[in-house]
Design an enzyme around this catalytic site. Structure first.
Site, mmCIF file in Angstrom:
data_model
loop_
_atom_site.group_PDB
_atom_site.id
_atom_site.type_symbol
_atom_site.label_atom_id
_atom_site.label_comp_id
_atom_site.label_asym_id
_atom_site.label_seq_id
_atom_site.Cartn_x
_atom_site.Cartn_y
_atom_site.Cartn_z
ATOM 1 N N SER A 15 0.840 -1.204 0.000
ATOM 2 C CA SER A 15 0.000 0.000 0.000
ATOM 3 C C SER A 15 0.873 1.252 0.000
ATOM 4 O O SER A 15 2.051 1.204 0.376
ATOM 5 C CB SER A 15 -0.883 -0.029 1.261
ATOM 6 N N LEU A 17 3.138 4.375 0.155
ATOM 7 C CA LEU A 17 4.499 4.747 -0.252
ATOM 8 C C LEU A 17 5.307 3.517 -0.673
ATOM 9 O O LEU A 17 6.035 3.560 -1.665
ATOM 10 C CB LEU A 17 5.198 5.481 0.907
ATOM 11 N N ASP A 36 4.384 -7.624 3.961
ATOM 12 C CA ASP A 36 3.259 -6.843 4.480
ATOM 13 C C ASP A 36 2.304 -7.792 5.195
ATOM 14 O O ASP A 36 2.239 -8.984 4.888
ATOM 15 C CB ASP A 36 2.537 -6.132 3.316
ATOM 16 N N ASP A 59 4.647 -10.024 9.555
ATOM 17 C CA ASP A 59 4.438 -8.997 10.579
ATOM 18 C C ASP A 59 5.821 -8.407 10.863
ATOM 19 O O ASP A 59 6.689 -9.088 11.407
ATOM 20 C CB ASP A 59 3.837 -9.621 11.840
ATOM 21 N N CYS A 86 8.748 0.671 4.887
ATOM 22 C CA CYS A 86 7.564 1.539 4.796
ATOM 23 C C CYS A 86 6.420 1.047 5.677
ATOM 24 O O CYS A 86 5.375 1.695 5.722
ATOM 25 C CB CYS A 86 7.058 1.629 3.357
ATOM 26 N N SER A 147 9.261 10.558 9.306
ATOM 27 C CA SER A 147 8.127 11.469 9.072
ATOM 28 C C SER A 147 8.576 12.840 9.540
ATOM 29 O O SER A 147 9.474 12.949 10.401
ATOM 30 C CB SER A 147 6.923 11.021 9.912
ATOM 31 N N TYR A 160 3.742 8.119 17.888
ATOM 32 C CA TYR A 160 4.196 8.125 16.494
ATOM 33 C C TYR A 160 5.506 8.916 16.351
ATOM 34 O O TYR A 160 6.485 8.432 15.767
ATOM 35 C CB TYR A 160 3.087 8.740 15.634
ATOM 36 N N LYS A 164 9.345 7.854 15.074
ATOM 37 C CA LYS A 164 9.923 8.423 13.858
ATOM 38 C C LYS A 164 11.239 9.145 14.152
ATOM 39 O O LYS A 164 12.174 9.092 13.353
ATOM 40 C CB LYS A 164 8.919 9.357 13.179
ATOM 41 N N PHE A 193 1.397 12.678 2.435
ATOM 42 C CA PHE A 193 1.228 11.967 1.165
ATOM 43 C C PHE A 193 -0.131 11.284 1.147
ATOM 44 O O PHE A 193 -0.604 10.779 2.178
ATOM 45 C CB PHE A 193 2.368 10.941 0.978
#
Ligand SMILES: NC(=O)c1ccc[n+]([C@@H]2O[C@H](COP(=O)([O-])OP(=O)(O)OC[C@H]3O[C@@H](n4cnc5c(N)ncnc54)[C@H](O)[C@@H]3O)[C@@H](O)[C@H]2O)c1
Length: 252
Positions: A15, A17, A36, A59, A86, A147, A160, A164, A193
């Site tokens: 999915s 990016l 994935d 996973d 990703c 990010s 998050y 990152k 994005f």
């Protein structure tokens, strides 16, 4: 140079990016294994280019699964010389919300997927890359997705942003450690994005994010991300750091 001689492992490649990177590699004659959780999407994508793509349900937070997947990719295609991380989740939420304190296992889940998953992919890929025949003294390239939340995390992004910025923090020590093997490590910090992940974000916040982007005043496209992955793969002087790709967006 292109992706013609590339054999990549791409986590989260079913999915957004990661899929953008897989498509660019396929278009240029390269090969990629998509690691994935989403088997339905992953199998369907791999079926579109069965000679060049292999889907392996994985996973990314599971050590044994990641090792086995990268081993399988290397065996199937003969080598691995690019790893692109990703796989990731948003993990939004306040530390203290109306529901009470954020449960530790929620925070840990975000860390396990976004951060430990990046470490596991690095480890598994570098183990194979170090045995590649060098091309221009180089044996492989590892690129992870951070990010801009690594630098200006918004309210509700504690988990998050922590993962990152930790990805960014890993790049220099990784580059230093792998220098003698000729393996480079880079992170990309995207702004906003248009992907499945962004589709989960409420409209009000999407609009606020879009209004923060000076130029171009729109969300990025997965192929613009993939184009940067390609440049990093080609440019040997890029190593041990992070590049923003964000249209000058600074989140508030
Ligand atoms: N879209 C953006 O605006 C944006 C901005 C900055 C950073 N990022 C980062 O880019 C990366 C890709 O995001 P995207 O926007 O393409 O999202 P996406 O949701 O479209 O794709 C993420 C993929 O990761 C997979 N995944 C999730 N958990 C997994 C796990 N445990 N193991 C294996 N695969 C797993 C999902 O199945 C999905 O296919 C993420 O790390 C995200 O944090 C995205």
């Amino acid at each position: 140079m292109s992706f013609e001689n590339t054999v990549a492992v791409i986590s989260g490649g079913a999915s957004g990016l990661g899929l953008g990177v897989a498509k660019r590699i396929v278009d240029q004659g390269g090969k990629a294994a998509i690691l994935d959780l989403n088997a339905e999407q992953g199998e369907a994508i791999a079926a579109q280019a069965p000679e060049q793509l292999l889907f392996i349900q994985t996973d990314i937070s599971n050590e044994a699964q990641v090792d086995a997947a990268v081993d399988k990719a290397a065996e199937h295609f003969g080598k691995v010389n690019l790893a692109v991380g990703c796989a990731g989740i948003l993990g939004a939420g306040r530390v203290i919300s109306k529901k009470g304190p954020m449960p530790a296992d929620y925070f840990q889940k975000v860390v396990n997927i976004n951060l430990v998953g990046s470490f596991l992919l690095t480890r598994a890929a570098a183990r194979h890359m170090q045995n590649n025949d060098p091309v221009n003294n180089e044996r492989g390239v590892i690129i992870h997705t951070a990010s801009i939340a690594a630098f200006e995390g918004q309210l509700g992004q504690v988990a998050y942003s922590a993962t990152k910025s930790a990805i960014v923090g890993m790049m220099l020590p990784l580059a230093r450690e792998f220098a003698r093997s000729g393996i480079r490590c880079m992170a990309i910090a995207p702004g906003t994005f248009d992907t499945q992940m962004m589709a989960q974000v409420p409209d009000e916040i999407r609009q606020q994010l879009a209004a923060e982007i000076p130029f171009p005043p729109r969300f990025g496209d997965a192929d613009e991300f993939a184009s940067l992955v390609q440049h990093i793969n080609e440019n040997q002087m890029l190593n041990g750091t992070v590049i923003r790709i964000d249209g000058a967006q600074r989140m508030r």
